[in-house]
Design a protein around this motif. Structure first.
Motif, PDB file in Angstrom:
ATOM      1  N   ALA A 227      30.163  29.512 112.442  1.00 38.10           N
ATOM      2  CA  ALA A 227      31.160  29.679 111.384  1.00 38.10           C
ATOM      3  C   ALA A 227      32.498  29.087 111.800  1.00 38.10           C
ATOM      4  N   HIS A 228      32.901  29.354 113.036  1.00 37.03           N
ATOM      5  CA  HIS A 228      34.184  28.823 113.485  1.00 37.03           C
ATOM      6  C   HIS A 228      34.161  27.302 113.529  1.00 37.03           C
ATOM      7  N   PHE A 229      33.075  26.731 114.024  1.00 35.93           N
ATOM      8  CA  PHE A 229      32.987  25.278 114.175  1.00 35.93           C
ATOM      9  C   PHE A 229      32.987  24.565 112.826  1.00 35.93           C
ATOM     10  N   LEU A 230      32.142  25.005 111.904  1.00 41.63           N
ATOM     11  CA  LEU A 230      31.976  24.299 110.635  1.00 41.63           C
ATOM     12  C   LEU A 230      32.962  24.736 109.554  1.00 41.63           C
ATOM     13  N   ILE A 231      33.664  25.834 109.791  1.00 42.09           N
ATOM     14  CA  ILE A 231      34.615  26.312 108.785  1.00 42.09           C
ATOM     15  C   ILE A 231      36.055  26.218 109.273  1.00 42.09           C
ATOM     16  N   LEU A 232      36.336  26.700 110.479  1.00 42.15           N
ATOM     17  CA  LEU A 232      37.725  26.922 110.884  1.00 42.15           C
ATOM     18  C   LEU A 232      38.240  26.004 111.986  1.00 42.15           C
ATOM     19  N   GLN A 245      43.093  20.194 105.529  1.00 45.20           N
ATOM     20  CA  GLN A 245      44.263  19.501 106.067  1.00 45.20           C
ATOM     21  C   GLN A 245      44.376  18.086 105.505  1.00 45.20           C
ATOM     22  N   GLU A 246      43.240  17.394 105.381  1.00 41.84           N
ATOM     23  CA  GLU A 246      43.258  16.032 104.849  1.00 41.84           C
ATOM     24  C   GLU A 246      43.637  16.021 103.365  1.00 41.84           C
ATOM     25  N   GLN A 269      47.813  23.966  99.221  1.00 46.47           N
ATOM     26  CA  GLN A 269      48.529  24.767 100.215  1.00 46.47           C
ATOM     27  C   GLN A 269      47.958  26.179 100.294  1.00 46.47           C
ATOM     28  N   GLY A 270      47.605  26.746  99.138  1.00 43.38           N
ATOM     29  CA  GLY A 270      47.001  28.073  99.130  1.00 43.38           C
ATOM     30  C   GLY A 270      45.640  28.085  99.808  1.00 43.38           C
ATOM     31  N   LEU A 271      44.851  27.034  99.570  1.00 41.57           N
ATOM     32  CA  LEU A 271      43.541  26.914 100.211  1.00 41.57           C
ATOM     33  C   LEU A 271      43.688  26.868 101.726  1.00 41.57           C
ATOM     34  N   LEU A 272      44.625  26.060 102.192  1.00 36.21           N
ATOM     35  CA  LEU A 272      44.834  25.903 103.629  1.00 36.21           C
ATOM     36  C   LEU A 272      45.371  27.186 104.250  1.00 36.21           C
ATOM     37  N   GLN A 273      46.269  27.856 103.557  1.00 36.01           N
ATOM     38  CA  GLN A 273      46.794  29.124 104.066  1.00 36.01           C
ATOM     39  C   GLN A 273      45.685  30.165 104.194  1.00 36.01           C
ATOM     40  N   GLY A 274      44.782  30.176 103.214  1.00 34.67           N
ATOM     41  CA  GLY A 274      43.669  31.115 103.277  1.00 34.67           C
ATOM     42  C   GLY A 274      42.763  30.853 104.468  1.00 34.67           C
ATOM     43  N   LEU A 275      42.498  29.576 104.748  1.00 37.11           N
ATOM     44  CA  LEU A 275      41.668  29.237 105.905  1.00 37.11           C
ATOM     45  C   LEU A 275      42.375  29.589 107.207  1.00 37.11           C
ATOM     46  N   ASN A 276      43.673  29.312 107.274  1.00 39.09           N
ATOM     47  CA  ASN A 276      44.432  29.624 108.489  1.00 39.09           C
ATOM     48  C   ASN A 276      44.471  31.122 108.765  1.00 39.09           C
ATOM     49  N   ALA A 277      44.430  31.916 107.709  1.00 37.88           N
ATOM     50  CA  ALA A 277      44.499  33.368 107.870  1.00 37.88           C
ATOM     51  C   ALA A 277      43.131  33.995 108.122  1.00 37.88           C
TER      52      ALA A 277
END
Length: 315
Positions: A227-232, A245-246, A269-277
């Protein structure tokens, strides 16, 4: 840039990335079919169709989930607008329309793929191995991306191409992970031993990420690591985080170029923030399949915002 030109460039990228995804899914199915059947779907080929979201269209035309039927539907079938043949043809047609916006090398990559596809379609199926077809597809999509990166001016056209690639790859990666979500759902620890473990290794190999995964993590395959490798993991070129990010980078460039932000930027930006969190633990608490389904919906909403913001009228 006229919105219709931006639309053509954007869809060149989406169609070619979609063709590559289908080739990789076919390879996943072929590799997994050599292993003992896991619990879950009736067979691995049915899970491939579920991942593409095209199982309903398939069942209207074919009466069984036989490998040959699925190969035909996902590679050759012109009635399927998302087959590899349809995607390459559509990408080439979009390229023809905006020929003057492409370098000679980019156009040659598109046109060569199309001309070779026509030769493949004239070849008897008995002479076509699936591995040859999938290798051919991934080779030509890589050639196109290489030509774009090596020869295109870094302008808004380049941004629309990269935006198309990243959006399609984000959706595709989520669907590829979802092929085997039912294997991971029972627990978030070590993936089932034996055949199940081999299936995940096969999936990583089909994505050409097996070696990269072991460089990054080493040791046994676990649900958290996958999960970490393919998602985060932003070091993974197909990770949802990398795609996010791209997408954000391309939209930021466009916002600066056109002097305005749009709903697409806000959603990205919301999508990226959700992934970062997020974290593997949070993903499994939500349920991997539920997380991926939600992500696919968010990508679809973002793609809709891109269309409304940039592709539906002159900019």
């Amino acid at each position: 840039m006229l919105s219709r030109t931006a639309d053509n460039l954007y869809w060149i990228a989406r169609y070619m990335e979609r063709a590559e995804t289908l080739a990789r899914l076919l390879e996943v199915g072929a590799r997994m079919s050599l292993l003992p059947t896991a619990q879950g779907f009736r067979n691995e080929w049915e899970s491939i169709l579920n991942a593409t979201g095209q199982i309903g269209a398939f069942q209207k035309k074919y009466d069984s989930f036989a490998q040959r039927n699925i190969e035909s539907f996902l590679f050759f079938d012109r009635d399927n607008p998302s087959s590899i043949a349809s995607c390459i043809t559509a990408a080439r047609e979009n390229g023809r329309i905006v020929r003057t916006a492409l370098t000679g090398q980019v156009w040659d990559a598109l046109n060569t793929a199309f001309q070779e596809l026509r030769q493949i379609e004239r070849t008897p199926r008995s002479q076509l191995e699936l591995s040859r077809l999938t290798d051919w597809t991934t080779k030509h999509t890589a050639m196109l991306r290489g030509a774009i990166d090596a020869t295109l001016l870094r302008n808004d056209g380049y941004d629309f191409l990269n935006l198309g690639f990243a959006l399609e790859r984000a959706d595709a990666t989520a669907r590829i992970i979802d092929v085997k979500y039912y294997v991971l759902l029972p627990r978030a620890g070590v993936i089932g031993a034996g055949a199940e473990n081999d299936q995940w290794s096969m999936l990583l190999r089909a994505l050409n990420l097996n070696r990269a995964f072991h460089w990054a993590y080493g040791g046994e395959l676990t649900a958290q690591k996958i999960a970490h490798f393919l998602i985060l993991n932003p070091a993974c070129p197909r990770a949802l985080m990398t795609c996010g990010q791209e997408i954000d980078t391309a939209l930021t460039h466009l916002a600066k170029l056109y002097g305005r932000e749009t709903e697409a930027q806000h959603l990205a930006q919301g999508l990226l923030q959700g992934l970062n969190a997020s974290s593997p633990e949070a993903i499994f608490d939500e349920g991997l399949h539920d997380f991926l389904t939600r992500f696919i919906r968010e990508i679809a909403a973002l793609a809709g915002a891109v269309h409304d913001s940039y592709l539906s009228g002159d900019m």
